[in-house]
Design an enzyme around this catalytic site. Structure first.
Site, PDB file in Angstrom:
ATOM      1  N   HIS A  97      10.578  -0.562   1.498  1.00 14.06           N
ATOM      2  CA  HIS A  97      10.524  -1.061   2.864  1.00 14.06           C
ATOM      3  C   HIS A  97      10.179  -2.544   2.878  1.00 14.06           C
ATOM      4  O   HIS A  97       9.752  -3.110   1.874  1.00 14.06           O
ATOM      5  CB  HIS A  97       9.481  -0.289   3.687  1.00 14.06           C
ATOM      6  CG  HIS A  97       8.062  -0.601   3.319  1.00 14.06           C
ATOM      7  ND1 HIS A  97       7.460  -0.143   2.163  1.00 14.06           N
ATOM      8  CD2 HIS A  97       7.109  -1.349   3.958  1.00 14.06           C
ATOM      9  CE1 HIS A  97       6.204  -0.564   2.106  1.00 14.06           C
ATOM     10  NE2 HIS A  97       5.972  -1.308   3.178  1.00 14.06           N
TER      11      HIS A  97
ATOM     12  N   SER B 295       0.812  -1.220   0.000  1.00 14.19           N
ATOM     13  CA  SER B 295       0.000   0.000   0.000  1.00 14.19           C
ATOM     14  C   SER B 295       0.840   1.262   0.000  1.00 14.19           C
ATOM     15  O   SER B 295       0.291   2.369  -0.016  1.00 14.19           O
ATOM     16  CB  SER B 295      -0.929   0.004   1.223  1.00 14.19           C
ATOM     17  OG  SER B 295      -0.162  -0.039   2.426  1.00 14.19           O
TER      18      SER B 295
ATOM     19  N   LYS C 288      -0.056 -13.566 -13.373  1.00 16.24           N
ATOM     20  CA  LYS C 288      -0.518 -14.929 -13.114  1.00 16.24           C
ATOM     21  C   LYS C 288      -1.468 -14.910 -11.922  1.00 16.24           C
ATOM     22  O   LYS C 288      -1.171 -14.292 -10.895  1.00 16.24           O
ATOM     23  CB  LYS C 288       0.687 -15.826 -12.812  1.00 16.24           C
ATOM     24  CG  LYS C 288       0.353 -17.187 -12.245  1.00 16.24           C
ATOM     25  CD  LYS C 288      -0.269 -18.096 -13.273  1.00 16.24           C
ATOM     26  CE  LYS C 288      -0.499 -19.501 -12.712  1.00 16.24           C
ATOM     27  NZ  LYS C 288      -1.167 -20.387 -13.676  1.00 16.24           N
TER      28      LYS C 288
END
Length: 367
Positions: A179, A174, A327
């Protein structure tokens, strides 16, 4: 009762078998399961979901981004003006150290057990517009050293410390700031328990750690090799599920990440940069993936014999045909078993042949 081998009772097919043309199943000894390989399916037209490519105009520093230096996070804390790695307690942790014990279950079909731990977030760099392949070797080495430090710190108390990075919105990330997360738990998660069992069985049966033997074989055969150096190699594993899935392996026997020497950490920074640059160069996009390190359990297991373990990292990227077609593991994959649409050898060859200079820093042609 011994388990039956899939397809063992079926009559042999007529003709010459070609892995890139004929469907077959491959055994994954690390997970004790099978994957269906159906490479001919890549010829089918695609009319399904098309993703938006990730943005490349990410601001270097945005104080509305809670991972940036000086930004205010959801709990009201202000990040320091960090200039390297930065670690903090996850503001919305999945594990907490003081969770109460579940009630005693009254039936074996309704079992529960304690789940305690800590969840941390680790920023790789103060700039939001950088990813690992665009960082310098020294900056990647700082990430590696911090990983080792956290594994020692959390591993004194917790049985399992999972370092993982979700990169890109396709993999549920998000926030574009570079990080990872570090979750430590008082229990061994499912994948850790499974790998512990299969690696222990392999050592008992063959007298050598599974992934050490596997790395030596792949280094000799080279058909699934992507990149290598004196201390490490990266392969698309023989049993890969995701299209361009890779396995990062040390050449010597190493049980835990924190056991790596200074030289091995330097060469790890180099091979990570090379691999992730190839990922990005495949479709000339910031390549999404989920990755994570697996090593011998810690905490109460530190004094046990864990020689069956071999340190390794899994990379699971979802992209298949292009930067916008991925995929999906649905339908047959959820209800029967994993299935892939190109052979691991084809995927390794494509990655191996890509340049190691990142597409974003190549010299522009003069017109």
């Amino acid at each position: 009762m011994e388990r039956s081998e899939p397809g063992g009772s079926e009559p042999a097919a007529v003709g010459s078998f070609q892995p890139s043309e004929h469907q077959h199943i491959r055994y994954n000894p690390l997970r004790d399961d099978w994957v269906l390989v159906s490479a001919h399916r890549m010829r089918r037209p695609w009319q399904g979901q098309v993703e938006k490519p990730p943005p490349e105009d990410i601001p270097r520093c945005d104080l509305s981004n809670p991972l940036c230096p000086g930004a205010t996070r959801a709990n009201g804390e202000v990040n320091p003006q960090y200039n390297s790695t930065f670690v903090f307690e996850n503001d919305f942790p999945a594990l907490q150290p003081d969770a109460p014990e579940p009630d005693v279950c009254d039936h074996p079909l309704f079992r529960a057990a304690s789940a305690r731990g800590v969840c941390k977030v680790m920023c790789f760099h103060p700039w939001s517009d950088l990813t690992l392949p665009l960082m310098s070797l020294a900056e990647i080495r700082a990430v590696i050293d911090k990983w080792a430090e956290l594994l020692v710190e959390l591993g004194t108390s917790y049985a399992w410390v999972q370092i993982f990075e979700n990169k890109g919105a396709m993999m549920g990330c998000s926030n574009p700031h570079p990080h990872c997360q570090v979750w430590a738990s008082n229990f061994l998660p499912n994948e850790a328990r499974l790998e512990d069992r299969t690696q222990r069985q392999h050592l008992e049966q063959r007298g050598v750690p599974m992934l050490l033997e596997y790395a030596r074989l792949e280094a000799q055969r080279k058909e699934r090799l992507v990149v290598e150096n004196a201390d490490w190699l990266v392969v698309v594993p023989y049993w890969a599920v995701w299209p361009f899935q890779t396995l990062l392996l040390p050449r010597r026997h190493v049980c835990r990440f924190q056991e790596l020497s200074d030289g091995e950490r330097d060469s790890l920074a180099s091979i990570m940069k090379r691999l992730l640059t190839k990922f990005d160069n495949l479709f000339e996009v910031s390549f999404p993936y989920s990755m994570g390190w697996h090593g011998a359990p810690t905490g109460p297991h530190l004094g046990a014999n864990c020689g069956h373990w071999q340190l390794h990292a899994h990379y699971y990227p979802p992209l298949l045909r292009s930067a916008t077609v991925r995929k999906f593991l649905v339908g047959y994959e959820l209800l029967a078993q994993a299935q892939r649409d190109l052979t691991p050898e084809q995927a390794a060859e494509r990655l191996r042949n890509l340049p190691e200079e990142h597409y974003r820093v190549r010299p522009q042609e003069v017109v």
